[in-house]
Design an enzyme around this catalytic site. Structure first.
Site, PDB file in Angstrom:
ATOM      1  N   HIS A  18      -1.891  25.391 -26.597  1.00 56.88           N
ATOM      2  CA  HIS A  18      -1.439  23.995 -26.783  1.00 56.88           C
ATOM      3  C   HIS A  18       0.029  24.036 -27.191  1.00 56.88           C
ATOM      4  CE1 HIS A  18      -2.365  19.796 -28.702  1.00 56.88           C
ATOM      5  NE2 HIS A  18      -1.126  19.863 -28.261  1.00 56.88           N
ATOM      6  N   HIS A  20       3.877  22.258 -25.898  1.00 56.56           N
ATOM      7  CA  HIS A  20       4.690  21.421 -25.011  1.00 56.56           C
ATOM      8  C   HIS A  20       6.043  22.102 -24.874  1.00 56.56           C
ATOM      9  CE1 HIS A  20       1.864  18.004 -25.507  1.00 56.56           C
ATOM     10  NE2 HIS A  20       1.639  18.608 -26.667  1.00 56.56           N
ATOM     11  N   HIS A 198      -5.341  15.453 -24.630  1.00 51.63           N
ATOM     12  CA  HIS A 198      -5.186  15.206 -26.065  1.00 51.63           C
ATOM     13  C   HIS A 198      -6.150  14.088 -26.436  1.00 51.63           C
ATOM     14  CE1 HIS A 198      -1.503  17.472 -25.686  1.00 51.63           C
ATOM     15  NE2 HIS A 198      -1.074  17.181 -26.889  1.00 51.63           N
ATOM     16  N   GLU A 201      -6.403  12.995 -32.069  1.00 51.11           N
ATOM     17  CA  GLU A 201      -5.290  13.402 -32.948  1.00 51.11           C
ATOM     18  C   GLU A 201      -5.068  12.239 -33.928  1.00 51.11           C
ATOM     19  OE1 GLU A 201      -1.512  13.817 -30.930  1.00 51.11           O
ATOM     20  OE2 GLU A 201      -0.588  14.933 -32.584  1.00 51.11           O
ATOM     21  N   ASP A 279       1.950  23.460 -30.774  1.00 52.83           N
ATOM     22  CA  ASP A 279       2.226  22.106 -30.293  1.00 52.83           C
ATOM     23  C   ASP A 279       3.710  21.917 -29.931  1.00 52.83           C
ATOM     24  OD1 ASP A 279       1.471  19.578 -29.521  1.00 52.83           O
ATOM     25  OD2 ASP A 279       1.126  18.786 -31.531  1.00 52.83           O
ATOM     26  N   ASP A 280       4.551  21.677 -30.937  1.00 50.73           N
ATOM     27  CA  ASP A 280       5.993  21.455 -30.716  1.00 50.73           C
ATOM     28  C   ASP A 280       6.767  22.225 -31.786  1.00 50.73           C
ATOM     29  OD1 ASP A 280       5.861  19.162 -28.637  1.00 50.73           O
ATOM     30  OD2 ASP A 280       4.504  18.531 -30.229  1.00 50.73           O
TER      31      ASP A 280
HETATM   32  N1  ADE Z   1       3.652  15.323 -26.865  1.00 57.24           N
HETATM   33  C1  ADE Z   1       4.201  16.340 -27.516  1.00 57.24           C
HETATM   34  N2  ADE Z   1       3.518  16.608 -28.626  1.00 57.24           N
HETATM   35  C2  ADE Z   1       2.496  15.730 -28.681  1.00 57.24           C
HETATM   36  C3  ADE Z   1       1.431  15.503 -29.583  1.00 57.24           C
HETATM   37  N3  ADE Z   1       1.273  16.220 -30.690  1.00 57.24           N
HETATM   38  N4  ADE Z   1       0.574  14.502 -29.311  1.00 57.24           N
HETATM   39  C4  ADE Z   1       0.728  13.766 -28.216  1.00 57.24           C
HETATM   40  N5  ADE Z   1       1.708  13.931 -27.335  1.00 57.24           N
HETATM   41  C5  ADE Z   1       2.581  14.920 -27.562  1.00 57.24           C
HETATM   42 ZN    ZN Z   2       0.232  18.326 -28.122  1.00 59.14          ZN
END
Ligand code: ADE
Ligand code: ZN
Length: 340
Positions: A18, A20, A198, A201, A279-280
């Site tokens: 997971h 991005h 997703h 969340e 994630d990011d």
């Molecule tokens: N795009 C990038 N990170 C995300 C996240 N945590 N939830 C939804 N969209 C995303």
């Molecule tokens: Zn994500």
């Protein structure tokens, strides 16, 4: 030999499921690319930009994340972004990654689909050859945009079918349920793409049910809110539907107030197939090892539990059964030689 939990985590082979790619855009690289493209960034320095990374919810983060992606223009930019991520995670003993890219973030600003995917793909291939990091590429639809826009994006992806393993669903969750994209996902599946989404969340457990029942998903990204619904937990456990959890993301986006509240261990105890991911990472203060270490410390996790998570990262991957078995055996050997 007495291996600390830090060293144990750093050395264990693992997969990320997971991630991005736009979320790996480190401020230093952002400024460098902005300069060569003659693009303005709202902040004057790396330090000023980093100060803006304080979020109360998903939307506040997404606004900054999309703004950051604005400076990516050329194939070289997408190559450099992806290559920087691969070099970083290679140094953390990541051996396999399944990354998302968000084509609409770029095509909506006039950058061609071809430019985006060619840069990312070339870096992924170089990562495989030069660093030994295998990969799968997943194309995500932005759920705040229309069904029509998602259909167009799917069309643009068709010539690159061999490069793309699956499709996903991300961006602003609440108010954009999986059901909005049922027809797009059906068409993607008919074209041979695997599907993930997703869900849960910020959105309710009901969205996770929809992702399972309407989108035919292979796994759920996040899925924290499944813990609100015992029937759903039963379904996820019985079918071993994986959840790709992102602890530091959850903390930074206020899905949880403290890592001590993270549900990962409770989920493992209830028999869920959970994995740990970043994630990011450029926005949330850590890549894979920092995510593992964060929960290990906050929840006082054992080496056995860390080993289970690393094995799960391959079990839940899109690799073949033979590839999974090979990696799981390597992890078991690592555990046996570092458990003390
Ligand atoms: N795009 C990038 N990170 C995300 C996240 N945590 N939830 C939804 N969209 C995303
Ligand atoms: Zn994500």
């Amino acid at each position: 030999m007495n291996t600390s939990i830090e060293d144990f985590i750093a050395g264990i082979p693992k997969a990320e499921l997971h991630l991005h790619i736009e979320g790996t855009f480190e401020p230093e690289l952002m400024f460098k690319i902005a300069k060569r493209n003659n693009k303005q960034i709202k902040y004057n320095t790396v330090e000023e930009l980093k100060k803006a990374y304080s979020f109360n919810n998903l939307q506040e983060f997404l606004d900054i994340y999309y703004a950051g992606a604005n400076v990516l223009i050329t194939e070289e930019d997408f190559y450099d972004l992806t290559w920087a991520y691969l070099k970083k995670v290679h140094s953390q003993n990541l051996v396999h990654t399944e990354i998302f890219f968000d084509p609409q973030t770029h095509t909506d600003r006039g950058i061609s689909f071809d430019t985006v995917i060619k840069g990312i793909y070339r870096a992924l291939e170089d990562g495989k050859q030069k660093l030994g990091v295998s990969y799968k590429l997943i194309m995500s639809f932005l759920r705040h945009l229309s069904e029509e826009s998602a259909f167009e994006t799917l069309e643009q992806a068709m010539p690159y079918k061999d490069w793309i393993a699956g499709v996903g669903l991300d961006s602003s969750e609440v108010g954009n349920p999986p059901s909005k994209f049922e027809r797009v996902f059906k068409k993607a599946q008919e074209a041979g793409f695997l599907t993930v989404a997703h869900a849960g969340e910020e959105g309710p457990a009901e969205y996770i049910w929809e992702a399972i029942n309407l989108l035919g998903i292979t796994r759920i990204d996040h899925g924290n809110r499944s813990m609100d619904d015992p029937e759903l937990v039963k379904k996820l456990a019985e079918n071993q539907i994986p959840l790709t959890l992102c602890p530091l993301s959850n903390l930074e986006l206020c899905v949880i107030n403290d890592l001590k509240d993270h549900p990962v261990v409770k989920m493992m105890e209830q028999g869920l197939l959970v994995t740990v991911n970043s994630d990011d990472p450029a926005y949330f203060g850590g890549y894979m090892n920092e995510n593992y270490l964060g929960i290990a410390k906050a929840l006082n996790m054992s080496k056995e539990q860390i080993t289970e998570l690393a094995k799960n990262s391959f079990k839940a991957s899109l690799l073949t059964e033979v590839e999974k078995d090979k990696r799981i055996a390597e992890i078991e050997a690592y555990f046996q030689s570092h458990k003390n």
